[in-house]
Design a protein around this motif. Sequence first.
Motif, PDB file in Angstrom:
ATOM      1  N   PRO A  20      79.261  45.545  63.193  1.00  0.00           N
ATOM      2  CA  PRO A  20      78.183  45.169  62.263  1.00  0.00           C
ATOM      3  C   PRO A  20      76.848  45.837  62.598  1.00  0.00           C
ATOM      4  N   ILE A  21      75.974  45.871  61.598  1.00  0.00           N
ATOM      5  CA  ILE A  21      74.590  46.286  61.829  1.00  0.00           C
ATOM      6  C   ILE A  21      73.700  45.085  61.520  1.00  0.00           C
ATOM      7  N   GLY A  22      72.573  44.977  62.216  1.00  0.00           N
ATOM      8  CA  GLY A  22      71.650  43.883  61.966  1.00  0.00           C
ATOM      9  C   GLY A  22      71.002  44.028  60.604  1.00  0.00           C
ATOM     10  N   THR A  23      70.618  42.902  60.023  1.00  0.00           N
ATOM     11  CA  THR A  23      69.910  42.901  58.734  1.00  0.00           C
ATOM     12  C   THR A  23      68.562  42.204  58.917  1.00  0.00           C
ATOM     13  N   LEU A  24      67.719  42.276  57.897  1.00  0.00           N
ATOM     14  CA  LEU A  24      66.414  41.612  57.974  1.00  0.00           C
ATOM     15  C   LEU A  24      66.563  40.118  58.245  1.00  0.00           C
ATOM     16  N   ARG A  25      67.638  39.526  57.741  1.00  0.00           N
ATOM     17  CA  ARG A  25      67.869  38.087  57.931  1.00  0.00           C
ATOM     18  C   ARG A  25      68.097  37.746  59.403  1.00  0.00           C
ATOM     19  N   ASP A  26      68.574  38.730  60.180  1.00  0.00           N
ATOM     20  CA  ASP A  26      68.856  38.498  61.611  1.00  0.00           C
ATOM     21  C   ASP A  26      67.608  38.587  62.490  1.00  0.00           C
ATOM     22  N   LEU A  27      66.558  39.254  62.003  1.00  0.00           N
ATOM     23  CA  LEU A  27      65.444  39.594  62.883  1.00  0.00           C
ATOM     24  C   LEU A  27      64.486  38.451  63.185  1.00  0.00           C
TER      25      LEU A  27
END
Length: 404
Positions: A2-9
Amino acid sequence: MPIGTLRDLGCSGKTVLLRLDLNSPIDPTTHLILDDKRFREHLPTIRALSDSRVVIITHQSRPGKKDFTTLEAHAEKLEELLGSPVTYIDSIFGRHAKEAVHASKPGDVLMLENVRFAAEENLAMKPEEAKKTHLVRKLSAMADFFVNDAFGTAHRSQPTVVGLPLAMKSAAGLLMEKEVSTLSKVFSGAPRPVCMVLGGTKVDDSIEVAAHVLENGIADTVIVIGVVANVFYLAAGYDIGKPSTQLIEQLKYQGEIRKAQDILAQFGDRVIMPASVAVRQNGRRAEYPIDRIPADTPVMDLSMDALTALVSTLKKSGTVVFNGPAGVFEDPDFATGTFELLRAASRVEFSVVGGGHTAAVIEKLGIERDFTHISTGGGACIEFLTGKKLPAVEALEESYRLFG
């Protein structure tokens, strides 16, 4: 992976380095930006970061080009489209830049100077090497997080693209996330049958895409148009006339003829070549079957009969991936093939278009909303379709592994 998304930050109140691709056509005399499409594509990501301190890293052109310039006009254009202030900083990581970032408040948007003014950004390097550059060390020290929204440069291995994700917790912006998820659907889960339409002048890339999607059962059929079709005609033993043959020599694509022969030998029943073409003869449009192209006329478009047959194939498709025009669409006499194939492609259930010229034609026709997805990155899109992992995406995956 996976890659991180804005929701993860969780970047509310934090300082975010935001990598955009605002590289745009510019008037060489006035330095006015002639097309703001790339600006508009990034607006959702900038707005999603409205409670952060946003520090934009972007570029215009590259050293040695006439449109390699400062980003003052870019900051003004973005401010106009965003409807809120964008502060241009005429420094990348010097004291002026550091002080401006330090003094900024949540909700502020700053745009640093053209990152390609830093010599290191113009080098291709491995991520670990890029992480150690002066550029990455200085930029990463100025912020809490890195967000990459620059899909148009995702196929580059430059320090801000592959080094910053290894130096700090990072995520994909909304545009990068949309590009990766939509293009990934082409490989699995796209409605069948899948038809790839490969045209334009980037023959080597198109042949690599054709080989990959046919060998791996990703596409049911591949339609070749434009200069790509001319190479396949030569591979099949047709004489396409002196002007079109010379163009292939000028573009140094003679080596691609052999690769096209291999594709035809293996997958000939799944490769569709237009059966007739339009040429320029005595200054006018004339149409001929591919086995009777006059020796002194350049191939400029599909014929109307060939267009009818190809539109019929597209109508039966569940998915169409379209990359590159069918001919010299800039000339109204030879624009029909490109225009009508795009209109047909826009009507299928799942339609994806590569960037560049094709996207510009769609905008001209006013049918952007009819496509499922129009990619913002010509080179990045076609590299993705060859099955290669894009350096930017790999770096974001690695960042997610390192920082969660």
